[in-house]
Design a protein around this motif. Structure first.
Motif, PDB file in Angstrom:
ATOM      1  N   LEU A  80     -36.257 -54.359  -6.639  1.00  0.00           N
ATOM      2  CA  LEU A  80     -36.533 -54.472  -5.207  1.00  0.00           C
ATOM      3  C   LEU A  80     -37.436 -53.356  -4.681  1.00  0.00           C
ATOM      4  O   LEU A  80     -38.051 -53.503  -3.625  1.00  0.00           O
ATOM      5  CB  LEU A  80     -35.220 -54.495  -4.428  1.00  0.00           C
ATOM      6  N   LEU A  81     -37.532 -52.254  -5.399  1.00  0.00           N
ATOM      7  CA  LEU A  81     -38.421 -51.169  -4.976  1.00  0.00           C
ATOM      8  C   LEU A  81     -39.820 -51.297  -5.571  1.00  0.00           C
ATOM      9  O   LEU A  81     -40.670 -50.444  -5.318  1.00  0.00           O
ATOM     10  CB  LEU A  81     -37.816 -49.815  -5.341  1.00  0.00           C
ATOM     11  N   SER A  82     -40.073 -52.341  -6.324  1.00  0.00           N
ATOM     12  CA  SER A  82     -41.403 -52.535  -6.906  1.00  0.00           C
ATOM     13  C   SER A  82     -42.365 -53.074  -5.853  1.00  0.00           C
ATOM     14  O   SER A  82     -41.988 -53.391  -4.726  1.00  0.00           O
ATOM     15  CB  SER A  82     -41.324 -53.485  -8.099  1.00  0.00           C
ATOM     16  N   LYS A  83     -43.635 -53.198  -6.218  1.00  0.00           N
ATOM     17  CA  LYS A  83     -44.661 -53.642  -5.269  1.00  0.00           C
ATOM     18  C   LYS A  83     -44.461 -55.096  -4.848  1.00  0.00           C
ATOM     19  O   LYS A  83     -44.696 -55.434  -3.696  1.00  0.00           O
ATOM     20  CB  LYS A  83     -46.051 -53.456  -5.874  1.00  0.00           C
ATOM     21  N   ARG A  84     -44.071 -55.946  -5.765  1.00  0.00           N
ATOM     22  CA  ARG A  84     -43.864 -57.371  -5.457  1.00  0.00           C
ATOM     23  C   ARG A  84     -42.367 -57.658  -5.467  1.00  0.00           C
ATOM     24  O   ARG A  84     -41.867 -58.466  -6.237  1.00  0.00           O
ATOM     25  CB  ARG A  84     -44.590 -58.231  -6.484  1.00  0.00           C
TER      26      ARG A  84
ATOM     27  N   VAL B 234     -40.917 -61.487  -4.980  1.00  0.00           N
ATOM     28  CA  VAL B 234     -41.134 -62.356  -6.146  1.00  0.00           C
ATOM     29  C   VAL B 234     -40.313 -61.861  -7.336  1.00  0.00           C
ATOM     30  O   VAL B 234     -39.645 -62.659  -8.010  1.00  0.00           O
ATOM     31  CB  VAL B 234     -42.646 -62.408  -6.513  1.00  0.00           C
ATOM     32  N   ASN B 235     -40.336 -60.572  -7.570  1.00  0.00           N
ATOM     33  CA  ASN B 235     -39.578 -60.014  -8.695  1.00  0.00           C
ATOM     34  C   ASN B 235     -38.074 -60.214  -8.516  1.00  0.00           C
ATOM     35  O   ASN B 235     -37.352 -60.456  -9.487  1.00  0.00           O
ATOM     36  CB  ASN B 235     -39.885 -58.531  -8.859  1.00  0.00           C
ATOM     37  N   GLY B 236     -37.585 -60.106  -7.300  1.00  0.00           N
ATOM     38  CA  GLY B 236     -36.163 -60.309  -7.051  1.00  0.00           C
ATOM     39  C   GLY B 236     -35.734 -61.739  -7.343  1.00  0.00           C
ATOM     40  O   GLY B 236     -34.686 -61.975  -7.946  1.00  0.00           O
ATOM     41  N   VAL B 237     -36.541 -62.701  -6.911  1.00  0.00           N
ATOM     42  CA  VAL B 237     -36.220 -64.111  -7.169  1.00  0.00           C
ATOM     43  C   VAL B 237     -36.278 -64.407  -8.657  1.00  0.00           C
ATOM     44  O   VAL B 237     -35.397 -65.091  -9.202  1.00  0.00           O
ATOM     45  CB  VAL B 237     -37.176 -65.030  -6.372  1.00  0.00           C
ATOM     46  N   VAL B 238     -37.289 -63.895  -9.329  1.00  0.00           N
ATOM     47  CA  VAL B 238     -37.398 -64.110 -10.777  1.00  0.00           C
ATOM     48  C   VAL B 238     -36.233 -63.452 -11.512  1.00  0.00           C
ATOM     49  O   VAL B 238     -35.659 -64.032 -12.439  1.00  0.00           O
ATOM     50  CB  VAL B 238     -38.759 -63.595 -11.303  1.00  0.00           C
ATOM     51  N   PHE B 239     -35.854 -62.243 -11.108  1.00  0.00           N
ATOM     52  CA  PHE B 239     -34.722 -61.556 -11.728  1.00  0.00           C
ATOM     53  C   PHE B 239     -33.440 -62.364 -11.559  1.00  0.00           C
ATOM     54  O   PHE B 239     -32.676 -62.550 -12.504  1.00  0.00           O
ATOM     55  CB  PHE B 239     -34.563 -60.161 -11.110  1.00  0.00           C
TER      56      PHE B 239
END
Length: 84
Positions: free
Chosen positions: A35-39, A42-47
């Motif tokens: 969640l602290l990444s740039k995207r 999108v990364n949260g949903v993929v995770f």
């Protein structure tokens, strides 16, 4: 219907362990990093999607292995070698 009841009898005691694994510090740290990444969105949903798919896959493999083990007749040599 009998198979469904036996599956629930097996899965219900595993729910607390599954909750413990889901709330483990490693999963929480990974989610914070995602969640602290740039995207983050999108990364949260993929995770979350990969986490759910992996849990489902592990449960499915476990169900097939459990089913394969219970299909072995008691007269099979596998059971003769077990000494508890």
């Amino acid at each position: 219907m009998n198979v469904i009841n036996s599956m629930f009898d097996v899965l219900i005691p595993l729910v607390p362990a599954a909750i413990g694994v889901a709330l483990s510090p490693a999963a929480i740290i990974e989610m914070i990093l995602v969640l602290l990444s740039k995207r983050a969105r999108v990364n949260g949903v993929v995770f979350l999607a990969t986490l759910l798919v992996s849990f489902f896959a592990i449960a499915l493999v476990g169900a097939f292995v459990f089913d394969a083990v219970t299909d072995v007749p008691p007269s099979h040599p596998f059971f003769e070698e077990i000494t508890w």
